[in-house]
Structures are given as structure tokens and as C-alpha cells.
Write a protein that holds these residues in place. Structure first.
Motif, short mmCIF file in Angstrom:
data_model
loop_
_atom_site.label_atom_id
_atom_site.label_comp_id
_atom_site.label_asym_id
_atom_site.label_seq_id
_atom_site.Cartn_x
_atom_site.Cartn_y
_atom_site.Cartn_z
N PRO A 161 7.86 -4.46 -8.26
CA PRO A 161 6.45 -5.31 -8.30
C PRO A 161 5.53 -4.18 -8.01
N TYR A 162 5.42 -3.41 -7.85
CA TYR A 162 4.30 -2.28 -7.22
C TYR A 162 3.33 -1.62 -8.44
N THR A 163 1.96 -1.99 -8.54
CA THR A 163 1.75 -1.80 -9.13
C THR A 163 0.69 -0.08 -8.51
N PRO A 164 -0.03 0.12 -8.83
CA PRO A 164 -0.63 1.60 -8.17
C PRO A 164 -2.22 0.48 -7.86
N ARG A 165 -2.83 0.94 -7.09
CA ARG A 165 -4.02 0.67 -6.66
C ARG A 165 -4.86 1.50 -5.85
N ARG A 166 -6.35 1.38 -5.92
CA ARG A 166 -7.58 2.13 -4.65
C ARG A 166 -6.79 2.06 -3.35
N ASP A 167 -7.59 3.59 -3.20
CA ASP A 167 -7.21 3.96 -1.54
C ASP A 167 -8.02 4.13 -1.09
N PHE A 168 -8.01 3.47 0.50
CA PHE A 168 -9.50 3.79 1.11
C PHE A 168 -9.37 5.10 1.96
N ALA A 222 0.75 -1.14 -0.59
CA ALA A 222 -0.18 -0.09 -0.41
C ALA A 222 0.85 1.10 0.05
N ARG A 223 1.46 1.62 -0.78
CA ARG A 223 2.14 2.93 -1.07
C ARG A 223 1.82 4.03 -1.84
N GLU A 224 0.72 4.10 -1.98
CA GLU A 224 -0.71 5.49 -2.63
C GLU A 224 -0.06 6.52 -1.92
N GLU A 225 0.32 6.98 -0.74
CA GLU A 225 0.97 8.20 0.33
C GLU A 225 2.52 8.32 -0.69
N GLU A 226 2.75 7.77 -1.52
CA GLU A 226 3.85 8.15 -1.75
C GLU A 226 4.39 9.64 -2.84
N ALA A 238 -9.09 -6.74 5.15
CA ALA A 238 -7.83 -7.21 4.77
C ALA A 238 -8.35 -7.36 3.16
N GLY A 239 -9.20 -7.97 2.68
CA GLY A 239 -9.50 -8.48 1.82
C GLY A 239 -10.02 -7.26 1.00
N MET A 240 -10.83 -6.04 1.21
CA MET A 240 -10.52 -5.03 1.06
C MET A 240 -9.47 -4.22 0.46
N LEU A 241 -8.86 -4.68 1.75
CA LEU A 241 -7.46 -3.28 1.47
C LEU A 241 -6.19 -3.57 -0.14
N TYR A 242 -6.50 -5.19 -0.14
CA TYR A 242 -4.98 -6.32 -0.57
C TYR A 242 -5.57 -7.11 -1.29
N ASP A 243 -6.83 -7.74 -2.24
CA ASP A 243 -7.23 -8.42 -2.32
C ASP A 243 -7.97 -7.94 -4.29
N ALA A 244 -7.70 -6.70 -4.38
CA ALA A 244 -7.89 -6.58 -6.47
C ALA A 244 -7.06 -6.31 -6.48
N THR A 245 -5.94 -7.16 -5.72
CA THR A 245 -4.27 -6.50 -6.07
C THR A 245 -3.31 -7.40 -6.47
N VAL A 260 -2.01 -10.08 -8.48
CA VAL A 260 -1.24 -10.41 -8.84
C VAL A 260 0.21 -9.83 -8.56
N SER A 261 0.10 -8.03 -8.41
CA SER A 261 0.95 -7.79 -7.97
C SER A 261 1.24 -7.84 -6.32
N ASN A 262 0.62 -8.19 -5.62
CA ASN A 262 1.13 -8.60 -4.23
C ASN A 262 1.97 -9.56 -3.98
N ARG A 263 1.64 -11.14 -4.57
CA ARG A 263 2.49 -11.95 -4.76
C ARG A 263 3.56 -11.99 -5.23
N ALA A 264 3.79 -11.06 -6.42
CA ALA A 264 5.14 -10.43 -7.03
C ALA A 264 6.24 -9.59 -5.45
N ILE A 265 5.36 -9.28 -5.52
CA ILE A 265 6.19 -8.17 -4.14
C ILE A 265 5.98 -9.00 -2.67
N VAL A 266 5.82 -10.47 -2.34
CA VAL A 266 5.32 -10.95 -1.39
C VAL A 266 6.40 -12.51 -1.85
#
Length: 162
Positions: A133-140, A9-13, A55-62, A64-70
Motif C-alpha cells: 500500500p505504500y505511496t511516495p510522499r514528501r521527505d522533510f 516513511a520509506r523515501e530513504e529506500e 507528526a501531522g506534518m510527517l504523516y497526515d498528507a498521505t 489514505v495510503s497510511n490507513r491501508a498500511i496500518v
């Protein structure tokens, strides 16, 4: 400033962290280990991962990217001989605006890992491996529309106040 910030979750950057840096403000970040997702291989089930709809709302939509990051996090941690949690917290410490992660420790070992992360200095190459591997995502953060808040609340099982 207290914001949601971690490897997933890097949208704050985009705006907030540069503003804080420019104004000389520090941040205390919540969710520094992405509700446990950065402490184990993605998909490894835990009690929390099976019972945390937020947690699902925060992270599940991304995913593929998350798997590469992890996976990158796990590789760098293994190369260094440290835990994923230590490595993820060390990544946070590279950002000079981060003054403290809010770690939801439920065991003494979680505190030990957070302290150990302070002595890890990631190289530029390791940072590139983690950042790549990070890709932009929705920020809640900052959601104020009552309809959207109601939808989010219903999705995570929060009942409206009476």
C-alpha cells in the motif's frame, strides 16, 4: 547513518539506504513506529496524537495510503498473534542496512516489545502485504532553506531562537 524510516516513511529506500548498503554502512532509524501511528488503528486518539503537530506534518498528507498500511500491519500482526509495534519493528529488521531502531520507549513494555520483535521473521508474503500500500510522499529530511525551516517551525509551534 541516522534517518527517518518506517512503514509510513520509506523515501530513504530510493537513494540513501542503497548507498549505505553499497558502502557497507548501517543505519540507526528514528521514528520506527511513526510516532505511535504504527502501534494502533489509525485514528485512535492518544494524548500524543492530539498534541504532536510535527507528526501531522510527517504523516497526515498521505492518510489514505497510511490507513491501508496500518490496516495491513494490524492484519499481519493479528495473524501472527503479536503486537503492531513488534510487527512494524520486525519489518525494519528485514532490511539488512538497519542496525538499530531508535525506539522512544516510555514504558518497560515498549522495550520488551522491541526485544520480542527480534525473534519475528516475516515471510515474503507478509512483507508484500505490508509493502504493497505504500505511496511516495514528501521527505522533510535535509531541508536547509531558511524560509522552509521557518515555515515548518511555525507549523509545529517552535519559536525562533532569540
Amino acid at each position: 547513518m541516522q534517518d527517518h524510516y518506517n512503514l509510513l516513511a520509506r523515501e530513504e529506500e530510493r537513494e540513501m539506504l542503497p548507498l549505505c548498503a553499497d558502502e557497507g554502512l548501517g543505519t540507526m532509524v528514528w521514528g520506527p513506529l511513526a510516532r505511535g501511528r504504527l502501534t494502533r488503528p489509525l485514528g485512535e486518539a492518544t494524548v500524543r496524537s492530539q498534541s504532536d503537530p510535527f507528526a501531522g506534518m510527517l504523516y497526515d498528507a498521505t492518510e489514505v495510503s497510511n490507513r491501508a498500511i496500518v490496516d495491513a500491519l494490524g492484519a499481519v500482526a493479528a495473524q501472527r498473534g503479536v503486537s503492531r509495534a513488534q510487527n512494524a519493528l520486525a519489518w525494519l529488521w528485514r532490511n539488512p542496512v538497519v542496525v538499530a531502531p531508535i525506539v522512544g520507549a516510555s514504558k518497560a513494555s515498549h522495550i520488551d516489545e522491541a526485544i520480542a520483535a527480534l525473534s519475528i521473521a516475516l515471510s515474503d508474503e507478509e512483507m508484500a502485504q505490508l509493502d504493497g500500500p505504500y505511496t511516495p510522499r514528501r521527505d522533510f529530511q535535509g531541508v536547509s532553506d531558511p524560509r522552509e525551516l521557518a515555515r515548518i517551525s511555525a507549523a509545529v509551534g517552535i519559536k525562533p531562537a532569540a
